[in-house]
Design a protein around this motif. Sequence first.
Motif, PDB file in Angstrom:
ATOM      1  N   SER A 188      -3.178 -19.990 -32.461  1.00  0.00           N
ATOM      2  CA  SER A 188      -1.867 -20.636 -32.434  1.00  0.00           C
ATOM      3  C   SER A 188      -1.609 -21.413 -33.724  1.00  0.00           C
ATOM      4  N   ASN A 189      -2.583 -22.214 -34.146  1.00  0.00           N
ATOM      5  CA  ASN A 189      -2.440 -22.969 -35.395  1.00  0.00           C
ATOM      6  C   ASN A 189      -2.281 -22.042 -36.594  1.00  0.00           C
ATOM      7  N   THR A 190      -2.994 -20.923 -36.573  1.00  0.00           N
ATOM      8  CA  THR A 190      -2.922 -19.967 -37.674  1.00  0.00           C
ATOM      9  C   THR A 190      -1.546 -19.313 -37.735  1.00  0.00           C
ATOM     10  N   LEU A 191      -1.017 -18.910 -36.578  1.00  0.00           N
ATOM     11  CA  LEU A 191       0.323 -18.327 -36.543  1.00  0.00           C
ATOM     12  C   LEU A 191       1.360 -19.314 -37.072  1.00  0.00           C
ATOM     13  N   THR A 192       1.229 -20.566 -36.651  1.00  0.00           N
ATOM     14  CA  THR A 192       2.151 -21.600 -37.115  1.00  0.00           C
ATOM     15  C   THR A 192       2.095 -21.747 -38.623  1.00  0.00           C
ATOM     16  N   PRO A 214       4.589 -31.397 -38.543  1.00  0.00           N
ATOM     17  CA  PRO A 214       4.734 -29.959 -38.280  1.00  0.00           C
ATOM     18  C   PRO A 214       3.644 -29.368 -37.388  1.00  0.00           C
ATOM     19  N   MET A 215       2.479 -30.049 -37.280  1.00  0.00           N
ATOM     20  CA  MET A 215       1.395 -29.509 -36.465  1.00  0.00           C
ATOM     21  C   MET A 215       1.317 -30.156 -35.090  1.00  0.00           C
ATOM     22  N   LEU A 216       2.231 -31.070 -34.786  1.00  0.00           N
ATOM     23  CA  LEU A 216       2.226 -31.675 -33.458  1.00  0.00           C
ATOM     24  C   LEU A 216       2.499 -30.605 -32.406  1.00  0.00           C
ATOM     25  N   GLY A 217       1.758 -30.671 -31.327  1.00  0.00           N
ATOM     26  CA  GLY A 217       1.868 -29.677 -30.266  1.00  0.00           C
ATOM     27  C   GLY A 217       0.520 -29.342 -29.666  1.00  0.00           C
ATOM     28  N   ILE A 218      -0.538 -29.576 -30.454  1.00  0.00           N
ATOM     29  CA  ILE A 218      -1.883 -29.303 -29.924  1.00  0.00           C
ATOM     30  C   ILE A 218      -2.216 -30.266 -28.788  1.00  0.00           C
ATOM     31  N   GLY A 219      -1.529 -31.411 -28.743  1.00  0.00           N
ATOM     32  CA  GLY A 219      -1.753 -32.358 -27.656  1.00  0.00           C
ATOM     33  C   GLY A 219      -1.290 -31.848 -26.306  1.00  0.00           C
ATOM     34  N   LEU A 220      -0.467 -30.794 -26.287  1.00  0.00           N
ATOM     35  CA  LEU A 220      -0.054 -30.191 -25.021  1.00  0.00           C
ATOM     36  C   LEU A 220      -1.249 -29.716 -24.206  1.00  0.00           C
ATOM     37  N   VAL A 221      -2.324 -29.368 -24.899  1.00  0.00           N
ATOM     38  CA  VAL A 221      -3.510 -28.839 -24.228  1.00  0.00           C
ATOM     39  C   VAL A 221      -4.118 -29.879 -23.293  1.00  0.00           C
ATOM     40  N   LEU A 222      -3.910 -31.156 -23.581  1.00  0.00           N
ATOM     41  CA  LEU A 222      -4.425 -32.219 -22.717  1.00  0.00           C
ATOM     42  C   LEU A 222      -3.832 -32.140 -21.316  1.00  0.00           C
ATOM     43  N   PHE A 223      -2.667 -31.538 -21.178  1.00  0.00           N
ATOM     44  CA  PHE A 223      -2.031 -31.356 -19.876  1.00  0.00           C
ATOM     45  C   PHE A 223      -2.033 -29.892 -19.434  1.00  0.00           C
ATOM     46  N   LEU A 224      -2.105 -28.992 -20.391  1.00  0.00           N
ATOM     47  CA  LEU A 224      -1.993 -27.558 -20.114  1.00  0.00           C
ATOM     48  C   LEU A 224      -3.340 -26.920 -19.759  1.00  0.00           C
ATOM     49  N   TYR A 225      -4.424 -27.502 -20.222  1.00  0.00           N
ATOM     50  CA  TYR A 225      -5.759 -26.896 -20.081  1.00  0.00           C
ATOM     51  C   TYR A 225      -6.120 -26.518 -18.632  1.00  0.00           C
ATOM     52  N   PRO A 226      -5.848 -27.364 -17.620  1.00  0.00           N
ATOM     53  CA  PRO A 226      -6.230 -26.989 -16.244  1.00  0.00           C
ATOM     54  C   PRO A 226      -5.587 -25.705 -15.745  1.00  0.00           C
ATOM     55  N   GLN A 227      -4.451 -25.332 -16.288  1.00  0.00           N
ATOM     56  CA  GLN A 227      -3.750 -24.141 -15.820  1.00  0.00           C
ATOM     57  C   GLN A 227      -4.093 -22.881 -16.604  1.00  0.00           C
ATOM     58  N   LEU A 285       1.635 -19.126 -27.322  1.00  0.00           N
ATOM     59  CA  LEU A 285       3.038 -19.213 -27.709  1.00  0.00           C
ATOM     60  C   LEU A 285       3.643 -20.572 -27.378  1.00  0.00           C
ATOM     61  N   ILE A 286       3.202 -21.204 -26.299  1.00  0.00           N
ATOM     62  CA  ILE A 286       3.713 -22.544 -25.973  1.00  0.00           C
ATOM     63  C   ILE A 286       3.396 -23.513 -27.096  1.00  0.00           C
ATOM     64  N   ILE A 287       2.146 -23.485 -27.578  1.00  0.00           N
ATOM     65  CA  ILE A 287       1.728 -24.404 -28.638  1.00  0.00           C
ATOM     66  C   ILE A 287       2.408 -24.056 -29.951  1.00  0.00           C
ATOM     67  N   SER A 288       2.386 -22.785 -30.326  1.00  0.00           N
ATOM     68  CA  SER A 288       2.931 -22.373 -31.613  1.00  0.00           C
ATOM     69  C   SER A 288       4.441 -22.599 -31.683  1.00  0.00           C
ATOM     70  N   SER A 289       5.173 -22.252 -30.625  1.00  0.00           N
ATOM     71  CA  SER A 289       6.624 -22.448 -30.632  1.00  0.00           C
ATOM     72  C   SER A 289       6.983 -23.929 -30.642  1.00  0.00           C
ATOM     73  N   PHE A 290       6.175 -24.765 -29.980  1.00  0.00           N
ATOM     74  CA  PHE A 290       6.383 -26.215 -30.023  1.00  0.00           C
ATOM     75  C   PHE A 290       6.250 -26.714 -31.459  1.00  0.00           C
ATOM     76  N   GLN A 291       5.226 -26.242 -32.159  1.00  0.00           N
ATOM     77  CA  GLN A 291       4.990 -26.681 -33.530  1.00  0.00           C
ATOM     78  C   GLN A 291       6.094 -26.224 -34.471  1.00  0.00           C
ATOM     79  N   ILE A 292       6.500 -24.977 -34.331  1.00  0.00           N
ATOM     80  CA  ILE A 292       7.459 -24.397 -35.278  1.00  0.00           C
ATOM     81  C   ILE A 292       8.859 -24.964 -35.074  1.00  0.00           C
ATOM     82  N   SER A 293       9.268 -25.159 -33.854  1.00  0.00           N
ATOM     83  CA  SER A 293      10.627 -25.546 -33.469  1.00  0.00           C
ATOM     84  C   SER A 293      11.424 -26.287 -34.533  1.00  0.00           C
ATOM     85  N   VAL A 294      11.413 -27.626 -34.505  1.00  0.00           N
ATOM     86  CA  VAL A 294      12.280 -28.385 -35.417  1.00  0.00           C
ATOM     87  C   VAL A 294      11.658 -28.565 -36.798  1.00  0.00           C
ATOM     88  N   ALA A 295      10.331 -28.534 -36.901  1.00  0.00           N
ATOM     89  CA  ALA A 295       9.680 -28.763 -38.195  1.00  0.00           C
ATOM     90  C   ALA A 295       9.930 -27.621 -39.171  1.00  0.00           C
TER      91      ALA A 295
END
Length: 364
Positions: free
Chosen positions: A219-223, A192-205, A14-24
Amino acid sequence: MKSLRPVTMLQFILIISSFQISVAFLSIPRELARHAGTDGWMVIFLGWGLATLSSVAIVKLMKHSPNSSILELIQRYTGVWAAKIAAFIFMVYYLLLAYDGYMIASLVIKLWLLPSTYIYILVLLLLIPTFQIAQHGFQAIGRYSEIVTMLSIWIPFIYISTLSNAHWLYLLPILKEGWLPILSSVKFMIYPMLGIGLVLFLYPQLVNKEKALPAMIISNTLTCIVYLGITLICYVYFSPDEIGEYNDPVISIMKSVEFQFIERVEVVFIAFYLFVFSCIWIPSMYIVSRCSASLVGKGQERYHLAAWCIVIEISFLLYRPSFIKSTQINYALNYIGFMMEFALPAGVLLYVAIRKKMGGGQRT
């Protein structure tokens, strides 16, 4: 490395998908119609494929250092100064994304809801909850994304109700201009697909790191399902000649929806959609504070976050944004985002793989 609060698989998605959907979400039907006509909905599938390829590269890269962010990984393989440069680049990039999100949200609020309110006051009101949530990291952001999803579950049904006024013949003929406009419009699916880069910081958690790639694909599919649905609805509601003339067709279509107990549904929609808007600038501001703290090497992240919130507010106090400037930033982010979230992970992955193959290994 400090202990990190875990993020569940659902929160990760949801973090990735909501980031992508938001303003785009507001602009994608208009932009695809302007550049690919009524065949623009096909571009969404190409955007999904491109995002999936980048997701594979990002997950493979992070597997080389599963308990570290991209900054720590770069430091381990290339040294401290390379990590400092990377921290600065990511800080500027996510600051631009956050600024773009605040700009679009404040302009929409001023146009549709509060025309007499100054934009810097609107941004100030948006910055306060940003600080309250972002200071607690990705776990709080993940929980917030879950709440936003539950609050937004009614929105698709409102759009489905507009299909009573649909003219499906607007979609015909398919491929009226051939494949060239469709292929040349793929670049407009980067933003519109920007947001997958969050994983570069989110992956350890992430709790189940072995399921990171399937989660990113979900996530990409839902978007893309959301993008496909709203694009097709706008295409069959507006004629091919008029859809490109609307600045916010996603909001304008709401004028056809009427209830006995409410007259202007678009006002309620925008008020609720502010929660979705915030899903781009809250994680962006958190990453900005992390990169800033890493770059300086001292100070808690929350203090850096507070400082950047003040900088954002001052920028809107001194500069008056416009929809034209917002569109220009969106176009620029198509290219900047491609370099940061598509090309950069693939390049770093290639470098790390070559170093390991040559026996270079990690730096001590």
